[in-house]
Enzyme design. Structure first.
Site, mmCIF file in Angstrom:
data_model
loop_
_atom_site.group_PDB
_atom_site.id
_atom_site.type_symbol
_atom_site.label_atom_id
_atom_site.label_comp_id
_atom_site.label_asym_id
_atom_site.label_seq_id
_atom_site.Cartn_x
_atom_site.Cartn_y
_atom_site.Cartn_z
ATOM 1 C CD GLU A 34 -2.923 0.955 1.937
ATOM 2 O OE1 GLU A 34 -2.940 0.460 3.291
ATOM 3 O OE2 GLU A 34 -3.874 1.717 2.074
ATOM 4 C CG ASN A 72 -9.851 -2.013 1.174
ATOM 5 O OD1 ASN A 72 -9.516 -2.740 1.965
ATOM 6 N ND2 ASN A 72 -9.654 -0.878 2.295
ATOM 7 C CD GLU A 73 -10.276 -2.579 6.398
ATOM 8 O OE1 GLU A 73 -10.160 -1.379 6.666
ATOM 9 O OE2 GLU A 73 -9.630 -3.385 7.180
ATOM 10 C CE1 TYR A 104 -3.791 -5.904 9.029
ATOM 11 C CE2 TYR A 104 -5.958 -5.442 8.142
ATOM 12 C CZ TYR A 104 -4.745 -4.894 7.995
ATOM 13 O OH TYR A 104 -4.651 -5.027 6.871
ATOM 14 C CD GLU A 137 -6.071 -4.741 4.381
ATOM 15 O OE1 GLU A 137 -6.456 -4.123 5.267
ATOM 16 O OE2 GLU A 137 -6.654 -4.059 2.860
ATOM 17 C CD GLN A 167 0.213 -2.489 3.772
ATOM 18 O OE1 GLN A 167 1.099 -1.783 3.364
ATOM 19 N NE2 GLN A 167 -1.093 -2.287 4.354
HETATM 20 O O1 AHR Z 1 -2.953 -2.899 6.445
HETATM 21 C C1 AHR Z 1 -3.370 -1.485 6.982
HETATM 22 C C2 AHR Z 1 -4.377 -1.083 6.463
HETATM 23 O O2 AHR Z 1 -5.782 -2.085 7.179
HETATM 24 C C3 AHR Z 1 -5.187 -0.937 5.840
HETATM 25 O O3 AHR Z 1 -4.928 0.016 4.897
HETATM 26 C C4 AHR Z 1 -6.763 -1.152 5.850
HETATM 27 O O4 AHR Z 1 -8.078 -1.450 4.733
HETATM 28 C C5 AHR Z 1 -6.741 -1.849 6.691
HETATM 29 O O5 AHR Z 1 -7.699 -1.327 8.139
#
Ligand code: AHR
Length: 512
Positions: free
Chosen positions: A44, A191-192, A258, A315, A364
């Site tokens: 990103e 995204n999101e 996450y 992600e 990432q």
């Molecule tokens: O990876 C960092 C961020 O986490 C990304 O930009 C977003 O999609 C997520 O909230």
């Protein structure tokens, strides 16, 4: 004397337990293929993830090929990176592709308002991104802008990248140096959408997706798989709404997962200097991804019984409190042995759901969150996560095999607990049988007996990743503490026993 007896008792208990643990691989009932794109990466426009970390520009003294650092590209090639997602993340919903084409010195300089408020020079745009994936030999996953973009902007971007004829956009691409179309493997709409992508309700997103997807066209042989932006964590309602509501130009739903040591967004926990309580909470939170995937797949199985739709975990990874002194918007964190185990545990879960989880992207690739590589000026370091990815390369496009651990001990610290061992097995493209193992116990080794069906293999050989400390890391300017070592074992007395050191990953090929 008392101490010696106590130690002996512990050793005997351990030996008694150990004899009971068994991994049984069923090589006669192959499961789905583990798509190589499960080992995908995410890059990103965020902090030094792209600028500095990978892109230094053609004029840089740091050796580069057309602006991309040679050392970083080589390390990523060694990792066989199969796929790169770009340009975001949250950044994708602020990205306007036309600002990233044409002469670089004429591109507008913006402010990256999402990440750190720093200048965004647009030096890396569509052509530069495809140059990177082509240097890597990887596939391209382009994330469209729904938040501040439009159906027209996304449709035109896709045409610009894929058109073969003489349309004005195809000619513009040629004028900018690229004759033949770029190969776009995946294209996501936003995204999101539930958060940084526009704070939408799923129903609203479904309507927008249907509108946009109507206009997303590409030549049949260069048609990307189209991805709708789904939910996160333990959520399922996005998968429900999307899989029910969208019918056309729709190949997958993404989902983000996450891991925070504390399980909470605020006060996530530290990347280094943690105790065994945070070691286990992190890994226990990691394996809950299995629950998330299982629940979301159950919804897909109901709404899409023919299994057309993929569930892309595009992600995932560890997210800690930012490195003290760093720009909090740059998401800089250390990477330790714990992260390597966290990655391996994800791989095992993804393999187990390979029929729907046909792609994932670790967050990432360089310098950001759970990165493979960390750079400082012209130096780079390969993180423990890098080595976990490298050890699992044989699983790319391998055929999964059922693998069951009998008598798996429970690993407990305070009130937290999780299964001590985790395993995965597959028949590699080279015909060999591969096994991946994790011993999550930070304090104790484990011994397990290996069987393939009723047979006992002759030997195993491969690699082991472990270190002295839970937060061992590889730091610039210091000897690396976490690198793979050779691992092998031979059958003895009719048994194949593997000893997994505490806090370790083992990946082996099995010889029968
Ligand atoms: O990876 C960092 C961020 O986490 C990304 O930009 C977003 O999609 C997520 O909230």
């Amino acid at each position: 004397m008392k101490k010696t007896l106590a130690a002996l008792a512990v050793a005997l208990t351990f030996a008694a337990q150990a004899a009971d643990i068994k991994l049984v691989v069923d090589a006669d009932h192959p499961g789905p293929v583990i798509h190589r794109n499960i080992y995908g990466q995410f890059a990103e426009h965020l902090g030094t993830g792209i600028y500095e970390g990978m892109w230094v520009g053609p004029e840089s003294k740091i050796p580069n090929v057309r602006g991309w650092r040679k050392d970083v590209v080589q390390a990523l090639k060694d990792l066989r990176v199969p796929l790169v997602r770009w340009p975001g993340g949250c950044f994708a919903d602020e990205y306007h592709w036309r600002e990233g084409i044409g002469p670089r010195n004429q591109r507008p300089v913006k402010v990256n308002t999402t990440w750190g408020g720093v200048p965004e020079t647009n030096a890396v745009g569509t052509h530069e991104f495809f140059d990177l994936v082509e240097q890597l030999g990887a596939e391209a996953y382009v994330n469209g802008n729904l938040g501040t973009g439009s159906a027209q902007e996304m449709a035109e971007w896709l045409e610009y990248m894929t058109a073969e004829g003489n349309s004005t956009l195809a000619q513009l691409r040629r004028k900018n140096g690229r004759d033949k179309p770029f190969r776009v493997s995946y294209f996501a709409v936003g995204n999101e959408a539930w958060g940084c992508g526009g704070n939408m309700r799923p129903e609203y997103y479904v309507d927008l997706y249907k509108q946009v997807a109507t206009f997303l066209k590409a030549p049949e042989k260069n048609r990307p798989l189209f991805i709708a932006s789904g939910g996160s964590d333990q959520q399922t309602h996005w998968t429900e709404a999307l899989s029910k509501g969208i019918q056309w130009n729709f190949d997958a739903i993404n989902h983000h997962y996450y891991t925070f040591p504390s399980g909470k967004w605020e006060g996530k926990g530290s990347a280094v200097g943690f105790g065994e309580d945070q070691w286990i909470s992190t890994l226990a939170n990691t394996i809950k991804v299995d629950e998330t995937i299982t629940k979301n797949i159950a919804i897909l199985d109901k709404n899409d019984p023919k299994k057309h739709l993929g569930l892309y975990m595009d992600e995932w990874g560890a997210w800690y409190d930012p490195e003290p002194g760093s720009n909090p918007g740059f998401l800089v964190q250390r990477n330790t042995l714990r992260d390597a185990l966290l990655a391996a545990l994800h791989f095992h879960v993804f393999h187990a759901h390979a029929d729907r989880v046909r792609m994932s992207n670790v967050a990432q690739m360089v310098n950001v969150l759970q990165a493979m590589i960390q750079t400082s000026k012209d130096k780079l370091v390969l993180t423990p996560t890098y080595y976990a990815f490298r050890m699992y390369v044989p699983f790319q496009d391998a055929t999964s095999l059922p693998a069951k651990i009998e008598n798996n001990p429970v690993y407990k610290v305070g009130g937290a607990e999780m299964p001590e061992l985790s395993a995965t097995a597959a028949r590699g493209k080279d015909g060999k049988l591969y096994i991946g193992l994790v011993n999550a116990n930070a304090a104790q080794a484990a011994e397990l007996a290996l069987q393939v069906g009723a047979a006992v293999p002759r030997s195993v050989h491969g690699q082991l990743l472990t270190a002295g400390a839970m937060d061992a890391q590889n730091e610039l300017g210091r000897a690396a503490q976490v690198t793979p070592q050779a691992f092998e074992a031979q059958a003895k007395d009719g048994k194949m026993r593997l000893t997994l050191p505490a806090k370790s990953i083992v990946v082996v090929a099995v010889e029968d």
